[in-house]
Design a protein around this motif. Structure first.
Motif, PDB file in Angstrom:
ATOM      1  N   LYS A 184       0.848  -1.194   0.000  1.00 42.65           N
ATOM      2  CA  LYS A 184       0.000   0.000   0.000  1.00 42.65           C
ATOM      3  C   LYS A 184       0.882   1.241   0.000  1.00 42.65           C
ATOM      4  O   LYS A 184       1.891   1.294   0.688  1.00 42.65           O
ATOM      5  N   LEU A 185       0.493   2.217  -0.798  1.00 44.38           N
ATOM      6  CA  LEU A 185       1.185   3.497  -0.832  1.00 44.38           C
ATOM      7  C   LEU A 185       0.293   4.505  -0.147  1.00 44.38           C
ATOM      8  O   LEU A 185      -0.832   4.736  -0.586  1.00 44.38           O
ATOM      9  N   SER A 186       0.794   5.076   0.935  1.00 44.71           N
ATOM     10  CA  SER A 186      -0.091   5.937   1.701  1.00 44.71           C
ATOM     11  C   SER A 186       0.625   7.175   2.188  1.00 44.71           C
ATOM     12  O   SER A 186       1.845   7.267   2.151  1.00 44.71           O
ATOM     13  N   LYS A 187      -0.169   8.107   2.638  1.00 43.07           N
ATOM     14  CA  LYS A 187       0.364   9.351   3.159  1.00 43.07           C
ATOM     15  C   LYS A 187      -0.374   9.656   4.441  1.00 43.07           C
ATOM     16  O   LYS A 187      -1.590   9.515   4.506  1.00 43.07           O
ATOM     17  N   SER A 188       0.347  10.072   5.456  1.00 42.78           N
ATOM     18  CA  SER A 188      -0.357  10.381   6.692  1.00 42.78           C
ATOM     19  C   SER A 188      -0.526  11.881   6.804  1.00 42.78           C
ATOM     20  O   SER A 188       0.360  12.647   6.460  1.00 42.78           O
ATOM     21  N   SER A 189      -1.690  12.270   7.297  1.00 46.07           N
ATOM     22  CA  SER A 189      -1.962  13.700   7.422  1.00 46.07           C
ATOM     23  C   SER A 189      -1.760  14.113   8.871  1.00 46.07           C
ATOM     24  O   SER A 189      -1.588  13.275   9.754  1.00 46.07           O
ATOM     25  N   GLU A 190      -1.796  15.417   9.105  1.00 50.86           N
ATOM     26  CA  GLU A 190      -1.519  15.967  10.440  1.00 50.86           C
ATOM     27  C   GLU A 190      -2.320  15.285  11.540  1.00 50.86           C
ATOM     28  O   GLU A 190      -1.806  15.055  12.625  1.00 50.86           O
ATOM     29  N   ASN A 191      -3.565  14.978  11.279  1.00 47.06           N
ATOM     30  CA  ASN A 191      -4.408  14.405  12.328  1.00 47.06           C
ATOM     31  C   ASN A 191      -4.093  12.940  12.625  1.00 47.06           C
ATOM     32  O   ASN A 191      -4.832  12.284  13.339  1.00 47.06           O
ATOM     33  N   GLY A 192      -2.988  12.449  12.055  1.00 43.75           N
ATOM     34  CA  GLY A 192      -2.567  11.109  12.420  1.00 43.75           C
ATOM     35  C   GLY A 192      -3.161  10.010  11.567  1.00 43.75           C
ATOM     36  O   GLY A 192      -2.759   8.863  11.650  1.00 43.75           O
ATOM     37  N   LYS A 193      -4.132  10.375  10.725  1.00 45.44           N
ATOM     38  CA  LYS A 193      -4.746   9.352   9.898  1.00 45.44           C
ATOM     39  C   LYS A 193      -3.947   9.082   8.637  1.00 45.44           C
ATOM     40  O   LYS A 193      -3.251   9.946   8.133  1.00 45.44           O
ATOM     41  N   ASP A 194      -4.084   7.873   8.158  1.00 46.90           N
ATOM     42  CA  ASP A 194      -3.413   7.477   6.932  1.00 46.90           C
ATOM     43  C   ASP A 194      -4.384   7.505   5.768  1.00 46.90           C
ATOM     44  O   ASP A 194      -5.546   7.117   5.924  1.00 46.90           O
ATOM     45  N   GLN A 195      -3.914   7.951   4.638  1.00 39.11           N
ATOM     46  CA  GLN A 195      -4.734   7.821   3.442  1.00 39.11           C
ATOM     47  C   GLN A 195      -3.995   6.931   2.459  1.00 39.11           C
ATOM     48  O   GLN A 195      -2.872   7.244   2.061  1.00 39.11           O
ATOM     49  N   ILE A 196      -4.618   5.832   2.063  1.00 39.94           N
ATOM     50  CA  ILE A 196      -4.009   4.954   1.076  1.00 39.94           C
ATOM     51  C   ILE A 196      -4.338   5.485  -0.306  1.00 39.94           C
ATOM     52  O   ILE A 196      -5.508   5.642  -0.655  1.00 39.94           O
ATOM     53  N   VAL A 197      -3.307   5.784  -1.069  1.00 42.27           N
ATOM     54  CA  VAL A 197      -3.497   6.430  -2.358  1.00 42.27           C
ATOM     55  C   VAL A 197      -3.491   5.400  -3.474  1.00 42.27           C
ATOM     56  O   VAL A 197      -4.119   5.569  -4.501  1.00 42.27           O
ATOM     57  N   LYS A 198      -2.795   4.312  -3.231  1.00 42.12           N
ATOM     58  CA  LYS A 198      -2.666   3.324  -4.288  1.00 42.12           C
ATOM     59  C   LYS A 198      -2.308   1.968  -3.717  1.00 42.12           C
ATOM     60  O   LYS A 198      -1.626   1.873  -2.706  1.00 42.12           O
ATOM     61  N   ILE A 199      -2.784   0.921  -4.370  1.00 40.99           N
ATOM     62  CA  ILE A 199      -2.398  -0.436  -3.991  1.00 40.99           C
ATOM     63  C   ILE A 199      -1.556  -0.983  -5.131  1.00 40.99           C
ATOM     64  O   ILE A 199      -2.005  -1.026  -6.278  1.00 40.99           O
ATOM     65  N   ALA A 200      -0.325  -1.339  -4.836  1.00 40.98           N
ATOM     66  CA  ALA A 200       0.603  -1.734  -5.898  1.00 40.98           C
ATOM     67  C   ALA A 200       0.883  -3.226  -5.866  1.00 40.98           C
ATOM     68  O   ALA A 200       1.137  -3.802  -4.809  1.00 40.98           O
TER      69      ALA A 200
END
Lengths: 233, 233
Positions: free
Chosen positions: B65-81
């Motif tokens: 999983k390719l993800s980015k975490s935002s300030e509030n601590g949550k992860d957003q998965i942007v892509k599944i490779a």
DNA sequence: CGCTCAATTGAGCAACTTCAAAATTAGTGG
DNA sequence: CCACTAATTTTGAAGTTGCTCAATTGAGCG
């Protein structure tokens, strides 16, 4: 959309802003001979989602929105393209139908460059191909970040963000308002919310004295606070 | 992350799935001599957001999983490779720090290819550069569509969509469940919602008999209805 | 000056979030 | 293979946020 031939690519400064800067004088001359300058008035459509493009549009003047409409009839603005941007590049590269529609947000001027010329350069000139690639890679990073924002930030944060973005990218007019005025609906469509929610948020910003407005024009009066909003809740 | 040398790129079928397919035997030999095979266990991090990468990872086996975490601590998965995807390509092209983190969703195997070798090919070999470009352009279209989905579709629609996506891309196991099991939290992070909201939606799908579950495994029992959900409300 | 479109406000409703607790499942070592 | 622990999933309930529809006000333009 009016179009006529005029000006030479070799002398055009705009091309410094995009991949065309990597081309030699000869290559530019070839392009210059086939390109057509087009004027597009505010509100006019440049191309529509699902169209087949036979060339790209290099923006010389004005601003355009790239958007996609979903089943429920709403528009989502995915990108705002200005001077130097090349519209339609993605679909020419992949030889697909366009994925987005392009509409002029104000009076625009751009050069239409037939696909064939780009393809020649993409196939033979690896400096050019690489320049296009780098641009595409940057767009991709930007898009990934938008995804994260959409998913994780509140409407309040996203509106604060776009206000700062607009001021940063378009600067101020003579009276200190953001030089680029989007309709409230367009702002809502960038941010992915309903027009009313957007308007209400702007009112609330006004009450908090973070912005002031004059008709549809907006002035940022407390950028620091807006920045804080973008980051935390 | 274990790593050792093994196998020759010239004989590797995986490369047919990505831009490496455009390289000649000689070029592949060079890469093969410098590449390193790495094994990564489920849950391990391949690279983190903000890291500087000196090479890319070509996935041979497993899912990430390719993800980015935002300030509030949550992860957003942007892509599944999956197999054939090249991780880190974007940041190598633009020579930026990575914008996303990559984490293994199950046991993986991949080849690490030093940046230098890619750069050589990107600079000299325009067929290769073009192949990378086309891939990047496709990723960009995909990302634009995700933006629209995030902005315009309900959680219900997005969850229905990812279930169909998972079944389509990973198929079924011997008992008819989707072969790729994501945790509810990961699904929530793809869809951009809270874990609980995701779980509740899955329960509601179960009650409506659109899916059935067994532990964390999910089986689609009414794909037609799920498709309808994705489209309209 | 009147017309039209955009902006604003109100109110009720639906969707989603959060925190907290209970139930189930997966993982580990004996 | 079982027992135990840790992790994940599930459910509850209250509180927010954002959406929709409808009505009003305001601004720009011929």
């Amino acid at each position: 959309m009016e179009h006529h031939q005029e000006g030479r690519c070799e002398n055009c400064i705009i091309r410094q802003l995009n991949a065309l800067k990597t081309l030699s004088k000869e290559e530019l001359k070839k392009i210059s001979d086939s390109k057509v300058t087009k004027a597009v008035k505010k509100g006019e459509t440049i191309f529509e989602e699902g169209e087949r493009l036979n060339g790209v549009f290099c923006v010389r003047k004005g601003v355009s929105k790239l958007s996609k409409s979903s089943e429920n009839g709403k528009d989502q603005i995915v990108k705002i393209a200005t001077k130097g941007e090349v519209l339609g590049q993605r679909s020419v590269v992949t030889e697909e139908l366009t994925n987005l529609s392009a509409v002029a947000l104000n009076d625009m001027e751009m050069c239409y460059i037939p696909k064939r010329l780009l393809e020649e350069n993409i196939n033979d000139n690896s400096a050019f191909t690489k320049a296009v690639l780098v641009k595409m890679a940057e767009d991709l990073r930007f898009a990934d970040n938008v995804i994260v924002n959409m998913a994780q930030k509140t409407v309040r944060q996203r509106i604060a963000e776009i206000l700062l973005y607009l001021e940063k990218n378009f600067g101020l007019d003579s009276e200190g308002y953001i030089a680029m005025t989007l309709s409230r609906e367009d702002i809502a469509n960038v941010v992915g919310t309903a027009k009313e929610a957007c308007i209400r948020m702007l009112s609330s910003f006004k009450k908090e004295e973070l912005i002031s407005t004059q008709g549809k024009r907006i002035q940022l009066t407390n950028k620091k606070a807006l920045n804080t909003i973008v980051k935390g809740l």
